[in-house]
Design an enzyme around this catalytic site. Structure first.
Site, PDB file in Angstrom:
ATOM      1  N   CYS A  38       0.866  -1.178   0.000  1.00  0.00           N
ATOM      2  CA  CYS A  38       0.000   0.000   0.000  1.00  0.00           C
ATOM      3  C   CYS A  38       0.900   1.224   0.000  1.00  0.00           C
ATOM      4  CB  CYS A  38      -0.911   0.005   1.237  1.00  0.00           C
ATOM      5  SG  CYS A  38      -2.269   1.212   1.091  1.00  0.00           S
ATOM      6  N   CYS A  52      -0.123   4.171   1.869  1.00  0.00           N
ATOM      7  CA  CYS A  52      -0.452   5.099   2.965  1.00  0.00           C
ATOM      8  C   CYS A  52       0.661   5.204   3.998  1.00  0.00           C
ATOM      9  CB  CYS A  52      -1.773   4.724   3.629  1.00  0.00           C
ATOM     10  SG  CYS A  52      -1.755   3.140   4.461  1.00  0.00           S
ATOM     11  N   LYS A  84     -12.238  -4.803   2.073  1.00  0.00           N
ATOM     12  CA  LYS A  84     -11.684  -3.990   3.157  1.00  0.00           C
ATOM     13  C   LYS A  84     -12.608  -2.793   3.346  1.00  0.00           C
ATOM     14  CE  LYS A  84      -7.613  -1.316   4.347  1.00  0.00           C
ATOM     15  NZ  LYS A  84      -6.232  -1.032   3.948  1.00  0.00           N
ATOM     16  N   ARG A 104     -10.996   7.559   3.744  1.00  0.00           N
ATOM     17  CA  ARG A 104     -10.743   6.557   2.712  1.00  0.00           C
ATOM     18  C   ARG A 104     -12.037   6.015   2.096  1.00  0.00           C
ATOM     19  NH1 ARG A 104      -5.586   6.606   4.194  1.00  0.00           N
ATOM     20  NH2 ARG A 104      -4.732   5.465   5.966  1.00  0.00           N
ATOM     21  N   GLU A 115     -16.458  -8.147  -4.894  1.00  0.00           N
ATOM     22  CA  GLU A 115     -15.044  -7.763  -4.797  1.00  0.00           C
ATOM     23  C   GLU A 115     -14.150  -9.008  -4.762  1.00  0.00           C
ATOM     24  OE1 GLU A 115     -13.084  -5.117  -4.632  1.00  0.00           O
ATOM     25  OE2 GLU A 115     -14.216  -3.371  -3.977  1.00  0.00           O
ATOM     26  N   LYS A 141     -11.806  -7.738   5.968  1.00  0.00           N
ATOM     27  CA  LYS A 141     -11.199  -6.916   7.003  1.00  0.00           C
ATOM     28  C   LYS A 141     -12.089  -5.718   7.299  1.00  0.00           C
ATOM     29  CE  LYS A 141      -7.377  -3.860   7.559  1.00  0.00           C
ATOM     30  NZ  LYS A 141      -6.347  -3.121   6.918  1.00  0.00           N
TER      31      LYS A 141
HETATM   32  C1  PBG Z   1      -3.355   0.090   4.758  1.00  0.00           C
HETATM   33  C2  PBG Z   1      -3.732  -0.762   5.896  1.00  0.00           C
HETATM   34  C3  PBG Z   1      -4.469  -0.384   7.011  1.00  0.00           C
HETATM   35  C4  PBG Z   1      -4.543  -1.509   7.815  1.00  0.00           C
HETATM   36  C5  PBG Z   1      -3.834  -2.533   7.197  1.00  0.00           C
HETATM   37  N1  PBG Z   1      -3.354  -2.039   5.998  1.00  0.00           N
HETATM   38  C6  PBG Z   1      -5.007   0.922   7.432  1.00  0.00           C
HETATM   39  C7  PBG Z   1      -6.031   1.608   6.672  1.00  0.00           C
HETATM   40  O1  PBG Z   1      -6.547   1.167   5.655  1.00  0.00           O
HETATM   41  O2  PBG Z   1      -6.316   2.734   7.102  1.00  0.00           O
HETATM   42  C8  PBG Z   1      -5.260  -1.590   9.123  1.00  0.00           C
HETATM   43  C9  PBG Z   1      -4.882  -2.722   9.997  1.00  0.00           C
HETATM   44  C10 PBG Z   1      -5.336  -2.607  11.396  1.00  0.00           C
HETATM   45  O3  PBG Z   1      -6.129  -1.729  11.792  1.00  0.00           O
HETATM   46  O4  PBG Z   1      -4.889  -3.440  12.185  1.00  0.00           O
HETATM   47  N2  PBG Z   1      -2.078  -0.162   4.318  1.00  0.00           N
END
Ligand code: PBG
Length: 348
Positions: A140, A142, A216, A238, A254, A269
């Site tokens: 990712c 971020c 997600k 997001r 998805e 997730k």
């Molecule tokens: C983004 C990502 C996130 C999490 C895993 N990968 C954060 C988001 O989307 O804001 C969250 C995992 C967690 O809360 O334990 N790379």
């Protein structure tokens, strides 16, 4: 004798033996009488094999900072992460997922494909030291962008789909080059699995698999993770790319789409508030390994209640992780992994 009942539109035939009619209350309790009987007929089981441990790796040396909202979880420099992994391997953990937390970020997230980035260095080191451990890299942007968004921003401060796909593919190839077994795209950008599959194959990494964060959700349960990864969006949220919590049928679409694009494993997730989604995706994608992510906020709730003496941590954790498996997940990514693996070993 038979007794026919109407239940939720289906006819259920109940044939009772004489014995059951005599003492109906014993019918279910017979198999609950001893620990051995209960173990014998248990329908779903949790084992250390099912658990994936998330780790946050950063720059510098000798650094190990505990994340305030996640007691027992650390942001570690690459030189010390090995000790932590050693303990996990000894407890029977087979897989870890790495998140990078670099000191320096930019608007393009270029740290994500830096061959000297923390994830790349940690992957090389762990690959050498633990040849049998499954190494997963979160793919990712971020964690690498100064604005904290999961991709490249367009003129309207929204994530630009196609520009982001190119960078995600670059990140994935660099992670594969470092020795990752699986890359795990988590940006929720349309087409990310296909773009990454194509790039991996072109770069000669056809043996590297994709664990897709398929469903997600735009969830408030990621709060503590954002503290850990220092990846809170500087503005906005997001919701233009992560899923709306009201939707479940869309999660199935998805997941099917990711499988069609070449995902080897799929994910739902968060886990706990979405167990119905885990079950639906399980049923729709039979035979595809399904992962559920027991996220940071779910961990923080349990740790806070346990610290206050309001919940028995060990039993609650094993019950939660067991519920995620029972809902249909094959694997659970959880910050409780190391503790849970140790507890499961003690019990077996
Ligand atoms: C983004 C990502 C996130 C999490 C895993 N990968 C954060 C988001 O989307 O804001 C969250 C995992 C967690 O809360 O334990 N790379």
């Amino acid at each position: 004798m038979s007794d026919t009942r109407q239940r939720a539109g289906t006819r259920v035939e109940v044939r009772a033996s004489d014995d059951q009619r005599a003492v109906p209350e014993r019918r279910f309790r017979r198999l609950r009488r001893t620990a051995s009987l209960r173990a014998l007929v248990r329908e779903s089981r949790l084992s250390p094999d099912d658990l994936v441990l998330p780790l946050f790796v950063g720059d510098g040396r000798g650094r190990r900072d505990e994340i305030v909202s996640m007691p027992g979880v650390f942001r570690e420099s690459v030189d010390v992460v090995g000790e932590h992994v050693e303990a996990a391997v000894e407890a029977g953990i087979r897989a870890i997922i790495l998140f990078g937390v670099p000191d320096v970020k930019d608007s393009l997230g270029s740290g994500g494909y830096d061959p000297e980035g923390a994830v790349q260095r940690a992957t090389r080191l762990l690959r050498e030291r633990f040849p049998d451990l499954v190494l997963i890299a979160d793919t990712c942007l971020c964690e690498y962008t100064d604005h904290g968004h999961c991709g490249i921003l367009d003129g309207r401060a929204d994530v630009d789909n196609d520009a982001t796909l190119e960078v995600l593919a670059r990140v994935a190839v660099s992670q594969a080059e470092s020795g990752a077994d699986l890359v795990a795209p988590s940006a929720m950008i349309d087409g990310q699995v296909a773009a990454i599959r194509r790039a991996l194959d072109r770069a000669g990494h056809s043996g590297v698999g994709i664990l897709a964060y398929s469903a997600k959700y735009a969830s408030a349960f990621y709060g503590p993770f954002r503290e850990a990864a220092q990846a809170t969006p500087a503005f906005g949220d997001r919701r233009s790319h992560q899923m709306d919590p009201g939707n479940a049928a869309e999660a199935v679409r998805e997941a099917l789409q990711d499988v069609a694009e070449g995902a080897d494993l799929i994910m739902v997730k968060p886990a706990l508030a979405y167990l119905d989604v885990v079950r639906r995706v399980r049923e729709a994608c039979e035979g595809v390994p399904l992962v559920a992510y027991n996220v940071s906020g779910e961990y923080a709730m349990v740790k806070a209640a346990a610290a206050a003496g309001w919940l028995a941590e060990r039993s609650v954790v094993l019950e939660i992780l067991g519920s995620i498996k029972r809902a249909g997940a094959d694997l659970v990514i959880t910050y409780h992994a190391l503790d849970a693996a140790r507890w499961l070993r003690e019990e077996s």
